[in-house]
Motif scaffolding. Structure first.
Motif, PDB file in Angstrom:
ATOM      1  N   ALA A 114      40.606  49.197  37.085  1.00 25.34           N
ATOM      2  CA  ALA A 114      41.465  48.669  36.541  1.00 25.34           C
ATOM      3  C   ALA A 114      42.904  48.678  37.731  1.00 25.34           C
ATOM      4  N   PRO A 271      36.930  49.776  33.015  1.00 24.86           N
ATOM      5  CA  PRO A 271      38.007  48.855  33.513  1.00 24.86           C
ATOM      6  C   PRO A 271      37.789  47.737  33.754  1.00 24.86           C
ATOM      7  N   LYS A 274      41.034  47.032  30.987  1.00 19.86           N
ATOM      8  CA  LYS A 274      41.552  47.431  31.408  1.00 19.86           C
ATOM      9  C   LYS A 274      42.465  46.920  32.842  1.00 19.86           C
ATOM     10  N   ALA A 275      41.416  46.380  33.144  1.00 19.52           N
ATOM     11  CA  ALA A 275      41.959  45.186  34.558  1.00 19.52           C
ATOM     12  C   ALA A 275      42.945  44.115  34.013  1.00 19.52           C
TER      13      ALA A 275
END
Length: 325
Positions: A114, A271, A274-275
């Motif tokens: 992320a 992740p 989120k990224a």
């Protein structure tokens, strides 16, 4: 390097400054020189150790991860041999997830984690603050509630870290937004884009005689039982506070009735998800649609004071630790 660590659960006084080894990035990791990191309510919950459900993650008897902190911003200082997405010198913002560790001068994160390039028009403290609130508010509104243009949404705790992000993101998603806050924050939430404001010191929103499609309790100060009278049929009550009760209520309302209670464990998302949201946020910030709100910036060694501010429950936006240059 310097880091804020805690070796036992307790009050903010258990936090102390330590010298720890600078981490070495693995082949697919980048090492970030941290310029700023947010202090969240989750950090305070983990540190206090009173929540038994939280201890299942942090350690039953003592902390397993002595350095707290998830959302941060800084500069890539070193990269692993296999890294291709980032280069030394890149300004980034990131979330460390389960690994924590952001309340330190350096942290390593996977390049596939992320992490994204920092918005150009905010400083490092503002970027760290934006990551904290948005990575919670956006998936709650967009994914869990399925918020649609034209719907009416109420944000309880609208001047806090998640609430301030939720007001702005709900407007971006096309909703009509009612913000609930104290008297001193009315002007702030209006400036963030709220269409209507309820001062909770004067009016109980659950008895205001209005109904909403989504009620987002960002501070866990209400309950589904109290809020359901203010929900439209088919409406959704959201809360950020995990408890056995809300899990049971969520299951019950999934099976019975036309009003739902939902909880989303946004911190446990992948992740990559989120990224992707950090990239979305970067575009919104650079376009001027979302802006950060910071109550106070603290030097790293004053982390205990930052925790105390968060625990008052009355901060405006975010508390941020700023590392020495």
């Amino acid at each position: 390097m310097k880091a804020i660590a805690y070796r036992t659960y307790g009050t903010p006084d258990v936090l102390h400054l330590e010298e720890v080894a600078i981490p070495t990035p693995a082949a697919h990791e980048i090492r970030i020189r941290v310029h700023a990191a947010a202090v969240s309510s989750a950090d305070c919950t983990f540190r206090a150790g009173r929540d038994r459900m939280a201890r299942m993650f942090t350690g039953l008897r003592r902390p397993k991860r002595p350095v707290l902190g998830t959302e941060l911003a800084g500069v890539v200082e070193a990269i692993g041999d296999a890294v291709t997405r980032f280069a030394v010198g890149d300004a980034v913002y990131a979330a460390t997830g389960d690994d924590l560790g952001a309340h330190a001068e350096y942290v390593c994160v996977p390049e596939a984690g992320a992490v994204a390039h920092k918005p150009r028009n905010v400083d490092f403290a503002e970027a760290a603050a934006l990551a904290e609130g948005t990575l919670t508010a956006l998936p709650f509104l967009r994914d869990t509630a399925g918020l649609r243009p034209g719907q009416r949404v109420l944000v309880n705790g609208a001047s806090g870290s998640v609430g301030a992000a939720a007001v702005q993101l709900a407007k971006h998603l096309g909703a009509e937004v009612t913000a609930v806050c104290s008297t001193r924050n009315v002007a702030l939430v209006r400036a963030l884009g709220a269409d209507h404001v309820i001062d909770y010191t004067q009016t109980d929103f659950t008895r205001a005689g209005e109904t909403w499609d989504v009620i987002f309790d960002t501070v866990g100060k209400s309950s589904f039982g109290r809020a359901k009278r203010a929900l439209k049929d088919g409406g959704v009550y959201l809360t950020t506070v995990l408890s056995a009760r809300i899990l049971l209520v969520g299951l019950w309302t999934r099976l019975f009735g036309r009003k739902r209670a939902k909880l989303s464990l946004t911190g446990l998302r992948k992740p990559a998800q989120k990224a992707a949201d950090l990239e979305i946020l970067r575009g919104l910030v650079e376009a001027g649609e979302v802006r950060p709100v910071i109550d106070r910036r603290f030097p790293l060694e004053e982390a205990a004071a930052a925790h105390r501010l968060v625990e008052t429950g009355h901060k405006r936006g975010h508390a941020v630790l700023v590392m020495a240059a």
